[in-house]
Design a protein around this motif. Structure first.
Motif, short mmCIF file in Angstrom:
data_model
loop_
_atom_site.label_atom_id
_atom_site.label_comp_id
_atom_site.label_asym_id
_atom_site.label_seq_id
_atom_site.Cartn_x
_atom_site.Cartn_y
_atom_site.Cartn_z
N ASP A 13 0.80 -1.22 0.00
CA ASP A 13 0.00 0.00 0.00
C ASP A 13 0.84 1.28 0.00
OD1 ASP A 13 -2.34 -1.53 0.09
OD2 ASP A 13 -2.22 -1.66 2.27
N TYR A 14 2.14 1.15 0.08
CA TYR A 14 3.01 2.33 0.17
C TYR A 14 2.82 3.28 -1.01
CZ TYR A 14 7.24 5.09 0.82
OH TYR A 14 8.12 6.13 1.00
N GLU A 15 2.71 2.75 -2.21
CA GLU A 15 2.57 3.58 -3.41
C GLU A 15 1.31 4.45 -3.40
OE1 GLU A 15 4.50 4.15 -6.14
OE2 GLU A 15 6.03 3.07 -5.03
N GLN A 16 0.26 3.98 -2.74
CA GLN A 16 -0.99 4.72 -2.73
C GLN A 16 -1.01 5.84 -1.69
OE1 GLN A 16 -1.05 1.18 -3.08
NE2 GLN A 16 -1.22 1.67 -5.24
N LEU A 17 0.00 5.90 -0.84
CA LEU A 17 0.05 6.94 0.18
C LEU A 17 0.41 8.29 -0.43
CD1 LEU A 17 2.02 4.98 2.92
CD2 LEU A 17 -0.44 5.46 2.89
N ASP A 18 -0.11 9.36 0.16
CA ASP A 18 0.24 10.70 -0.28
C ASP A 18 1.71 10.96 0.02
OD1 ASP A 18 -2.38 11.22 -1.04
OD2 ASP A 18 -2.92 12.07 0.91
N LYS A 19 2.30 11.90 -0.73
CA LYS A 19 3.72 12.21 -0.55
C LYS A 19 4.10 12.58 0.89
CE LYS A 19 5.00 13.44 -5.25
NZ LYS A 19 5.60 14.45 -6.11
N PRO A 20 3.30 13.42 1.57
CA PRO A 20 3.67 13.75 2.96
C PRO A 20 3.69 12.52 3.87
CG PRO A 20 2.03 15.30 2.15
CD PRO A 20 2.15 14.21 1.12
N VAL A 21 2.81 11.56 3.63
CA VAL A 21 2.79 10.35 4.45
C VAL A 21 4.03 9.51 4.16
CG1 VAL A 21 1.47 8.27 5.04
CG2 VAL A 21 0.26 10.41 4.51
#
Length: 131
Positions: A13-21
């Motif tokens: 799921d890392y790719e789906q996280l927003d850049k700040p996350v």
């Protein structure tokens, strides 16, 4: 020095996280690589704390951003901590923590047999991901 390990499913799921996350995850990785256990608990930005709602006393949470928390499994000796997943705080975090039940001692192995450890520099995202 404590080590931060990631359950293999974390990277799904890392790719789906927003850049700040994603940046918050990298910051947490860097802190685990450079601070002692006592310094990690004292670091106000990381906000490492015992997950009071969890049934397993080894569960911890860390601040990733103002709205995201990381859920950790930490052995008593603090040697290797596993980042299990991220949760929007507080939505669903308490419910997720309540579903986690104590299992075998952390010293007997990682929570998943497929686990990644932070052995590379934390200056960028994991291999194969976009910044």
């Amino acid at each position: 020095m404590p080590q931060l390990a990631f359950v293999h499913t974390f990277w799904t799921d890392y790719e789906q996280l927003d850049k700040p996350v994603r940046a918050g995850v990298r910051k947490a990785m860097a802190k685990f690589q450079s601070l002692t256990v006592a310094e990690l608990y004292a670091d106000k930005g990381l906000g490492l704390s015992v997950a009071r709602m969890a049934r397993d006393p080894r569960m911890r949470t860390i601040r990733i951003t103002a709205f995201w928390r990381g859920v950790l499994l930490a052995p008593d000796d603090g040697s290797e901590t596993f980042l299990l997943r991220l949760h929007e705080a507080p939505d669903g975090l308490d419910g997720y923590l309540l579903t986690l039940t104590p299992r075998a001692p952390a010293a007997s192995g990682p929570p998943s047999s497929r686990c990644c450890r932070t052995t590379r520099p934390c200056s960028g995202p994991p291999p194969g991901s976009s910044p």
